[in-house]
Write an enzyme that holds these catalytic residues in place. Structure first.
Site, PDB file in Angstrom:
ATOM      1  N   CYS A 151     104.067  93.257  91.033  1.00  0.00           N
ATOM      2  CA  CYS A 151     104.304  93.910  89.956  1.00  0.00           C
ATOM      3  C   CYS A 151     103.324  93.162  88.832  1.00  0.00           C
ATOM      4  O   CYS A 151     103.033  92.586  89.166  1.00  0.00           O
ATOM      5  CB  CYS A 151     105.818  93.495  89.606  1.00  0.00           C
ATOM      6  SG  CYS A 151     107.121  94.279  90.479  1.00  0.00           S
ATOM      7  N   GLY A 165     101.241  97.852  90.552  1.00  0.00           N
ATOM      8  CA  GLY A 165     102.457  98.568  90.742  1.00  0.00           C
ATOM      9  C   GLY A 165     102.349 100.003  90.255  1.00  0.00           C
ATOM     10  O   GLY A 165     101.987 100.234  89.198  1.00  0.00           O
ATOM     11  N   ASN A 201     108.126  89.201  87.729  1.00  0.00           N
ATOM     12  CA  ASN A 201     107.064  89.482  88.841  1.00  0.00           C
ATOM     13  C   ASN A 201     107.259  88.419  89.746  1.00  0.00           C
ATOM     14  O   ASN A 201     107.182  87.314  89.473  1.00  0.00           O
ATOM     15  CB  ASN A 201     105.561  89.586  88.576  1.00  0.00           C
ATOM     16  CG  ASN A 201     104.681  89.589  89.800  1.00  0.00           C
ATOM     17  OD1 ASN A 201     103.540  88.939  89.495  1.00  0.00           O
ATOM     18  ND2 ASN A 201     104.804  89.997  90.694  1.00  0.00           N
ATOM     19  N   GLY A 202     107.548  88.825  91.216  1.00  0.00           N
ATOM     20  CA  GLY A 202     107.776  87.621  92.089  1.00  0.00           C
ATOM     21  C   GLY A 202     108.706  88.186  93.025  1.00  0.00           C
ATOM     22  O   GLY A 202     109.448  89.064  93.029  1.00  0.00           O
ATOM     23  N   CYS A 232      99.385  81.836  94.773  1.00  0.00           N
ATOM     24  CA  CYS A 232      99.375  82.716  95.905  1.00  0.00           C
ATOM     25  C   CYS A 232      97.756  82.934  96.067  1.00  0.00           C
ATOM     26  O   CYS A 232      97.112  83.715  95.358  1.00  0.00           O
ATOM     27  CB  CYS A 232      99.923  83.878  95.527  1.00  0.00           C
ATOM     28  SG  CYS A 232      99.590  85.577  96.600  1.00  0.00           S
ATOM     29  N   TYR A 255      93.430  90.004  97.504  1.00  0.00           N
ATOM     30  CA  TYR A 255      93.260  91.348  97.575  1.00  0.00           C
ATOM     31  C   TYR A 255      93.996  91.713  96.224  1.00  0.00           C
ATOM     32  O   TYR A 255      93.301  92.812  95.835  1.00  0.00           O
ATOM     33  CB  TYR A 255      93.951  91.650  98.670  1.00  0.00           C
ATOM     34  CG  TYR A 255      94.480  93.011  98.645  1.00  0.00           C
ATOM     35  CD1 TYR A 255      93.787  94.183  98.744  1.00  0.00           C
ATOM     36  CD2 TYR A 255      95.839  93.166  98.216  1.00  0.00           C
ATOM     37  CE1 TYR A 255      94.286  95.507  98.722  1.00  0.00           C
ATOM     38  CE2 TYR A 255      96.590  94.553  98.156  1.00  0.00           C
ATOM     39  CZ  TYR A 255      95.708  95.873  98.534  1.00  0.00           C
ATOM     40  OH  TYR A 255      95.947  96.772  98.059  1.00  0.00           O
ATOM     41  N   CYS A 285     105.360  87.616 103.428  1.00  0.00           N
ATOM     42  CA  CYS A 285     105.379  86.753 102.248  1.00  0.00           C
ATOM     43  C   CYS A 285     106.862  86.978 101.746  1.00  0.00           C
ATOM     44  O   CYS A 285     107.430  88.051 101.619  1.00  0.00           O
ATOM     45  CB  CYS A 285     104.346  87.525 101.120  1.00  0.00           C
ATOM     46  SG  CYS A 285     104.528  86.606  99.580  1.00  0.00           S
ATOM     47  N   CYS A 312      99.142  78.722  97.901  1.00  0.00           N
ATOM     48  CA  CYS A 312     100.085  79.068  98.909  1.00  0.00           C
ATOM     49  C   CYS A 312      99.381  79.669 100.022  1.00  0.00           C
ATOM     50  O   CYS A 312      98.699  80.604  99.575  1.00  0.00           O
ATOM     51  CB  CYS A 312     101.273  79.843  98.519  1.00  0.00           C
ATOM     52  SG  CYS A 312     102.387  80.524  99.812  1.00  0.00           S
ATOM     53  N   CYS A 343     101.182  83.336 104.263  1.00  0.00           N
ATOM     54  CA  CYS A 343     100.914  84.624 105.134  1.00  0.00           C
ATOM     55  C   CYS A 343      99.783  84.273 106.056  1.00  0.00           C
ATOM     56  O   CYS A 343      99.868  85.203 107.118  1.00  0.00           O
ATOM     57  CB  CYS A 343     100.316  85.674 103.924  1.00  0.00           C
ATOM     58  SG  CYS A 343      99.037  85.317 102.937  1.00  0.00           S
TER      59      CYS A 343
HETATM   60  P1  5GP Z   1      95.228  98.254 108.057  1.00  0.00           P
HETATM   61  O1  5GP Z   1      94.098  98.541 108.679  1.00  0.00           O
HETATM   62  O2  5GP Z   1      95.757  97.105 108.113  1.00  0.00           O
HETATM   63  O3  5GP Z   1      95.868  99.549 107.954  1.00  0.00           O
HETATM   64  O4  5GP Z   1      94.701  98.295 106.256  1.00  0.00           O
HETATM   65  C1  5GP Z   1      93.830  97.577 105.772  1.00  0.00           C
HETATM   66  C2  5GP Z   1      93.605  97.795 104.410  1.00  0.00           C
HETATM   67  O5  5GP Z   1      94.864  97.578 103.633  1.00  0.00           O
HETATM   68  C3  5GP Z   1      92.544  96.964 103.653  1.00  0.00           C
HETATM   69  O6  5GP Z   1      91.634  97.640 103.184  1.00  0.00           O
HETATM   70  C4  5GP Z   1      93.305  96.170 102.649  1.00  0.00           C
HETATM   71  O7  5GP Z   1      92.809  96.087 101.507  1.00  0.00           O
HETATM   72  C5  5GP Z   1      94.596  96.934 102.277  1.00  0.00           C
HETATM   73  N1  5GP Z   1      95.868  96.101 102.103  1.00  0.00           N
HETATM   74  C6  5GP Z   1      95.811  94.836 102.276  1.00  0.00           C
HETATM   75  N2  5GP Z   1      97.089  94.319 101.837  1.00  0.00           N
HETATM   76  C7  5GP Z   1      97.683  95.509 101.176  1.00  0.00           C
HETATM   77  C8  5GP Z   1      98.954  95.626 100.507  1.00  0.00           C
HETATM   78  O8  5GP Z   1      99.836  94.629 100.375  1.00  0.00           O
HETATM   79  N3  5GP Z   1      99.379  96.835 100.264  1.00  0.00           N
HETATM   80  C9  5GP Z   1      98.154  97.719 100.293  1.00  0.00           C
HETATM   81  N4  5GP Z   1      98.812  99.086  99.874  1.00  0.00           N
HETATM   82  N5  5GP Z   1      97.250  97.650 100.825  1.00  0.00           N
HETATM   83  C10 5GP Z   1      96.840  96.294 101.439  1.00  0.00           C
HETATM   84 MG    MG Z   2      91.341  97.940 100.822  1.00  0.00          MG
END
Ligand code: 5GP
Ligand code: MG
Length: 463
Positions: free
Chosen positions: A2, A28, A104-105, A240, A246, A386, A438, A441
């Site tokens: 968030c 979000g 957020n959290g 985190c 990401y 997480c 942390c 994950c």
């Molecule tokens: P997968 O191959 O696992 O289906 O997708 C990998 C992609 O998911 C990567 O491009 C990464 O940036 C993205 N990704 C990683 N963590 C998350 C998340 O928490 N939410 C979303 N929507 N995408 C994620």
């Molecule tokens: Mg991606």
């Protein structure tokens, strides 16, 4: 996941909150809301809606909010489904005045607290964990709001970055471990609190500093005042690391670290740990771009945009009745044949969650003529859910929870697959002693000791 924003003392507070939420939209996309205060009629006024910030607020909505102070929230999709997302910021009346709150959290012990409060007759209007704070604040007895926040915080375990607004000031808090970010800025003599510096940048506010783990910052007509949460004085900060991998925006600086630079270093480190015999380096846009740049730089291989990202993909689309292969991913990413044909390609992404997107990307690259596809990931295998606010699926859905690297390689049909090591990730994040972040994950080393409740099942949309 968030984003939170607050602005104290500005004639266009609601409009600036709206802009600030735009700069936090990546945190979000499910719902957004703003509560405004400091109006002539002294009321707190709230506007909420489902969807993107640009769709939730019209000019009339912002004008109706009015006021000189505002807090805002953008919400990531979670389980619970339709109708339950547009709940923040909360805006309530307590025996000690009006309060608005954005969180957020994720609280690890929210269910226990909630059950106990409900047994005593409390009525909750939302299913999530954040409303617990509202109740704890309303029940706390101390005359000063800062002390009531302390009292509430002492009862919760987990991750919380909070912004609380009351009649005469605004408070920003980070939990003792500082899982989620929060920064403090200044604009024309007023104050701004935001999840990331990207929001300060957009509205032209000047960064004062980051709010520290376990710190309570109060802003009001007298300026900025800092105090500490007292219930966990020895807590070791554990921000985190996945925010850097990401989640946060690369033009932000959080945890006193440039997100972009950290990602480039992750890519450089990845190239030294997991080199590939190849012709070009191709990022998976957008999340893989900085790491791919670092990988290209350190490996000496040319960086090429082999996948084009469409910026016009809506969140709902009509699926063709006749099946088109890899439809969902194709809508978002298009391979550039002129770049890929006949090439041995290193494709760099930040993480693999379920593996389904990665598998489609590998197939897409081959379909466009790539001779070999070597997948490189700028973080270690994501093996554990997480409990602190990142929306991961349950263990069973995380591909690395049950498969070895070789089995994942086979599943995504790459010629090779290499992940960044744990120590390499910490090194790139500027934490060589592995004590600031942390990494649960990746390692399963949870740091609050209360991770007994499986997080709710969530959908990952494959971003
Ligand atoms: P997968 O191959 O696992 O289906 O997708 C990998 C992609 O998911 C990567 O491009 C990464 O940036 C993205 N990704 C990683 N963590 C998350 C998340 O928490 N939410 C979303 N929507 N995408 C994620
Ligand atoms: Mg991606």
């Amino acid at each position: 996941m968030c984003g939170v924003f607050g602005i104290w003392s500005h004639p266009e507070a609601a409009k600036l909150a709206y802009l600030g939420l735009h700069a936090l939209q990546h945190r979000g996309q499910e719902a957004a809301g703003i509560v405004a205060a400091g109006r002539e009629d002294a009321r707190f006024v709230r506007h909420l809606g489902r969807g993107l910030v640009a769709d939730v607020f019209t000019e009339d909505d912002l004008a109706a909010l009015g006021g000189t102070h505002a807090i805002g929230h953008v919400r990531y999709s979670t389980a619970g489904g339709t109708g339950t997302e547009n709940t923040q910021p909360f805006s309530v009346m307590t025996s000690k005045g009006a309060l608005a709150l954005a969180h957020n959290g994720n609280l690890v012990n929210a269910k226990e607290i909630r059950d106990a409060l409900e047994r005593e007759g409390a009525i909750f209007s939302t299913p999530g964990d954040s409303e617990v704070f509202v109740h704890l604040l309303a029940r706390a007895r101390a005359p000063r709001l800062v002390d009531r926040v302390r009292e509430a915080a002492a009862q919760v375990v987990g991750a919380y970055t909070l912004i609380v607004m009351h009649d005469s000031g605004m408070i920003g808090v980070r939990d003792p471990q500082g899982f989620r970010p929060l920064v403090l800025g200044e604009l024309n003599g007023g104050y701004v609190l935001a999840s990331e510096t990207s929001a300060l940048e957009l509205i032209g506010a000047k960064l004062i500093r980051e709010v520290k783990p376990g710190e309570i910052v109060s802003v009001d007509q007298h300026g900025v005042h800092s105090e500490r949460l007292v219930h966990a004085p020895d807590a070791q900060p554990r921000s985190c690391i996945f925010e850097l991998v990401y989640f946060a925006r690369p033009d932000s600086s959080i945890f006193d670290t440039s997100v972009y630079e950290a990602r480039v270093k992750m890519g450089q480190q990845l190239a030294t740990e997991q080199p590939a015999d190849a012709d070009i380096v191709v990022p998976v846009p957008d999340s893989g771009v900085p790491a791919a740049l670092g990988f290209a730089e350190a490996s000496g291989l040319p960086f090429r945009h082999g996948l084009l990202r469409s910026h016009y993909v809506g969140r709902t689309f009509i699926e063709p009745e006749q099946s088109i292969r890899h439809f969902g991913v194709k809508l978002k990413l298009g391979p550039i044949r002129a770049v890929l044909e006949g090439k041995r390609v290193v494709v760099v992404d930040d993480s693999i969650v379920r593996g389904t997107t990665s598998r489609k990307i590998v197939a897409m690259l081959r379909g466009a003529g790539a001779k070999e596809v070597h997948m490189r990931i700028s973080s270690p295998p994501s093996r554990y859910p997480c409990f602190y606010g990142i929306d991961t699926p349950t263990r069973a859905e995380l591909i690395a929870a049950t498969k070895s690297v070789e089995e994942i390689r086979e599943f995504i049909t790459a010629d090779s697959l290499g992940y960044l090591s744990e120590s390499g990730l910490h090194l790139a994040a500027g934490d060589p002693d592995e004590e600031r972040f942390c990494n649960a994950c990746f390692t399963g080393r949870y740091t609050t000791g209360r991770e007994l409740i499986e997080p709710r099942l969530v959908q990952i949309d494959g971003r």
